[in-house]
Enzyme design. Structure first.
Site, PDB file in Angstrom:
ATOM      1  N   TYR A  10     -10.586 -19.858 -54.042  1.00 27.87           N
ATOM      2  CA  TYR A  10     -10.531 -18.473 -53.578  1.00 27.87           C
ATOM      3  C   TYR A  10      -9.238 -18.171 -52.831  1.00 27.87           C
ATOM      4  CZ  TYR A  10     -11.382 -14.309 -50.787  1.00 27.87           C
ATOM      5  OH  TYR A  10     -11.255 -13.086 -50.204  1.00 27.87           O
ATOM      6  N   HIS A  46      -2.515  -3.770 -48.622  1.00 23.73           N
ATOM      7  CA  HIS A  46      -3.298  -3.786 -47.387  1.00 23.73           C
ATOM      8  C   HIS A  46      -2.592  -3.095 -46.215  1.00 23.73           C
ATOM      9  CE1 HIS A  46      -5.750  -6.608 -49.609  1.00 23.73           C
ATOM     10  NE2 HIS A  46      -6.619  -6.663 -48.628  1.00 23.73           N
ATOM     11  N   ASN A  51      -5.539 -12.091 -42.839  1.00 25.90           N
ATOM     12  CA  ASN A  51      -6.885 -12.421 -42.340  1.00 25.90           C
ATOM     13  C   ASN A  51      -6.780 -12.860 -40.884  1.00 25.90           C
ATOM     14  OD1 ASN A  51      -8.837 -13.918 -45.065  1.00 25.90           O
ATOM     15  ND2 ASN A  51      -8.291 -11.823 -44.625  1.00 25.90           N
ATOM     16  N   TYR A  68     -24.579   3.525  -1.370  1.00 31.21           N
ATOM     17  CA  TYR A  68     -24.370   2.435  -2.324  1.00 31.21           C
ATOM     18  C   TYR A  68     -22.895   2.234  -2.671  1.00 31.21           C
ATOM     19  CZ  TYR A  68     -29.387   2.247  -3.494  1.00 31.21           C
ATOM     20  OH  TYR A  68     -30.745   2.106  -3.473  1.00 31.21           O
ATOM     21  N   ARG A 128     -21.817   0.180   0.358  1.00 33.07           N
ATOM     22  CA  ARG A 128     -22.620  -1.005   0.652  1.00 33.07           C
ATOM     23  C   ARG A 128     -22.708  -1.956  -0.538  1.00 33.07           C
ATOM     24  NH1 ARG A 128     -28.841  -0.382   1.013  1.00 33.07           N
ATOM     25  NH2 ARG A 128     -28.224   1.786   1.223  1.00 33.07           N
ATOM     26  N   PHE A 163     -12.885 -14.947 -39.874  1.00 39.46           N
ATOM     27  CA  PHE A 163     -12.101 -13.742 -39.610  1.00 39.46           C
ATOM     28  C   PHE A 163     -12.946 -12.596 -39.059  1.00 39.46           C
ATOM     29  CE2 PHE A 163     -12.778 -13.807 -44.392  1.00 39.46           C
ATOM     30  CZ  PHE A 163     -13.962 -13.098 -44.348  1.00 39.46           C
ATOM     31  N   GLU A 214     -17.954  -6.760 -48.345  1.00 36.25           N
ATOM     32  CA  GLU A 214     -17.831  -6.814 -46.893  1.00 36.25           C
ATOM     33  C   GLU A 214     -18.800  -5.782 -46.320  1.00 36.25           C
ATOM     34  OE1 GLU A 214     -13.642  -6.153 -46.603  1.00 36.25           O
ATOM     35  OE2 GLU A 214     -13.196  -8.019 -47.657  1.00 36.25           O
TER      36      GLU A 214
END
Length: 516
Positions: free
Chosen positions: A54, A84, A197, A281, A284, A342, A428
């Site tokens: 792959y 990409h 990646n 608060y 404190r 990834f 994905e």
């Protein structure tokens, strides 16, 4: 500055900051180079034998069942990078991009990605020579890592894309490389996918935000102590015994800081025998709230440190090198295994958690500010800390600005990591949205710093109004840091420049220095 030598295993967040902000040079350690070369040998063997693997001899994502012939492998690399590089929106800042670059180089240096050492060397050379790619911040869903942002880095490595010109503009990547004397790469098998990646874009933004938040939480202790003293609060709630009875480490640390900061205050002594039983608060419970933020920072730092020194490529190359011991029966063996390192979920969760914590830090700051300006709550201070209230509005509107900031943070603090959207032809099908979490976090940090700056200016004003009584020496030091850029408000004036200058003083650590 001495060069940073990376090996993929011990890069610190502080060293990332030095590379990002101070242009520290970066080099690959010789021992790491050996591991990188060994993994590369495995990839070269797969290609030579035309074995199916792959992203080495196949396409990627949904196209992983498409075989790539030997003479097409280089074409696949450039196609992957170009296809990409689809980012949009505002670019990452130069420090954020430089952080992304050193983080990517360090991950590749672990020797599990199968790239040639020259790929890492080229990233290091760009860092050392100050050549920074133009990387749009939007376009990553944080699943196969930050594909789009990292592809814009890869574009520069092959002599394409664009770079920052150092003047707020951009120039062609080829021109930037030529000007710096850096030779563009011709990517070989697997190198494109190894470059794109990874989680380094979200991690870069998150790391710089975390380091800024470290300064903010210390500054919040100092500014909160100033407000507490100005409001004639008690330090009894910070008694060590209370916090040892509930021993969260951040809570114990903040309580100790507050005791140290308030020690020796003449303002505190002036009302020690007053009839008030306990404070609100926002005064404190500073140890409990600020302390919880501290504990969140510790957790997120641990996540980021692990990710910084992790292999987040796919597939990963594992090579068992034979022992140099002649008696050993170890054999040279390698596996190339597809997985999902990834995926950005661990980082995305931490980014969201940090955003939630810093929203609380800003929120409690605004509540202290409200108490200082509201005449019903301010323990005798002038309305809105204004000299001649009525003719002058004083800090009426700064509180509105702080309220706007903290309310914006409430929206931004909604976690991005609970979302997902399917991509890549349903291959994905569950993503982290980590980059969205990082971008939101950056804005939360900015809002929190500005909210604290407004509180700091108001607290300095309130302490001035209590003269001749003086606060502690440590808080006088913080007061002086604020006054170095912002004068006492004698009558209404335009205050937004003061907020910006005080925010810079906070970011520099000069307010937090009162704790040292």
């Amino acid at each position: 500055m001495n060069a940073l030598h990376i090996n993929g295993n011990d890069l610190t967040l502080e060293a990332v900051r030095e590379v990002a902000h101070e242009r520290r040079p970066v080099l690959l350690l010789p021992e790491a180079r050996e591991k990188v070369n060994a993994a590369r040998d495995v990839v070269d063997t797969l290609v030579a034998n035309n074995e199916v693997s792959y992203a080495i001899t196949t396409g990627v994502g949904k196209l992983s069942d498409v075989r790539i012939a030997g003479d097409q492998i280089r074409e696949l690399q450039i196609n992957l990078v170009r296809s990409h590089a689809v980012g949009v929106g505002e670019p990452l800042s130069i420090p954020e991009t430089r952080a992304m670059m050193v983080l990517r180089a360090n991950s590749l240096a672990k020797g599990f990605s199968g790239v040639r050492a020259v790929v890492i060397d080229t990233i290091c050379e760009l860092l050392t020579r100050g050549v920074t790619p133009w990387v749009p911040s939007q376009g990553s869903v944080g699943a196969s890592g930050d594909l789009a942002p990292l592809a814009h880095l890869a574009l520069l490595l092959v002599g394409e894309g664009e770079c920052h010109d150092g003047k707020g503009g951009r120039i062609p990547g080829a021109d930037a490389l030529k000007g710096a004397g850096v030779k563009p790469l011709v990517l070989e098998a697997k190198e494109a996918v190894s470059l794109i990646n990874g989680t380094q874009a979200m991690l870069a933004v998150g790391t710089l935000s975390l380091l800024a938040a470290d300064i903010l939480v210390d500054s919040a202790d100092v500014i909160g102590a100033m407000a507490c003293d100005a409001l004639k609060g008690t330090d009894a709630a910070f008694d060590e015994r209370i916090h040892k009875a509930r021993p969260h480490s951040g809570q114990i640390k903040t309580a100790a800081n507050l005791r140290k900061l308030l020690e020796g205050s003449a303002i505190r002594e002036s009302h020690r025998d007053c009839g008030r039983v306990q404070d609100a608060y926002s005064l404190r419970c500073m140890p409990q709230v600020h302390g919880a933020v501290r504990d969140t920072l510790v957790h997120c730092r641990s996540v980021f440190e692990i990710e910084t020194n992790s292999a987040v490529d796919n597939p990963l190359v594992f090579r068992n090198m034979p022992s140099r011991d002649l008696r050993s029966k170890d054999e040279d063996h390698a596996d190339v295994i597809s997985g999902g390192n990834f995926h950005g979920e661990p980082v995305a969760f931490a980014l969201d958690f940090l955003g939630i914590a810093l929203s609380a830090l800003a929120g409690i700051s605004e509540r202290r500010l409200e108490r200082m300006v509201n005449p019903a709550l301010s323990e005798g201070l002038p309305p809105f800390l204004a000299p001649g209230a009525g003719l002058n509005s004083g800090f009426m509107m700064p509180q509105v600005t702080a309220a706007a900031l903290v309310s914006e943070n409430k929206v931004l603090a909604h976690p991005a990591s609970v979302d997902s959207i399917t991509t890549s032809g349903n291959k994905e099908d569950y993503v982290s949205m980590g980059m969205a979490a990082a971008i939101k976090l950056k804005k939360i940090v900015e809002n929190a710093r500005n909210a604290l700056a407004i509180e700091a200016m108001a607290a300095a004003q309130a302490l001035d109004l209590l003269a001749p009584l003086k606060t502690s020496k440590r808080l006088q030091q913080a007061h002086a840091a604020i006054r170095s850029v912002s004068a006492k408000l004698e009558k209404d004036r335009v205050m937004y420049p003061d907020f910006a200058k005080i925010a810079e003083v906070i970011a520099s650590g000069k307010v937090a220095a009162a704790l040292r």
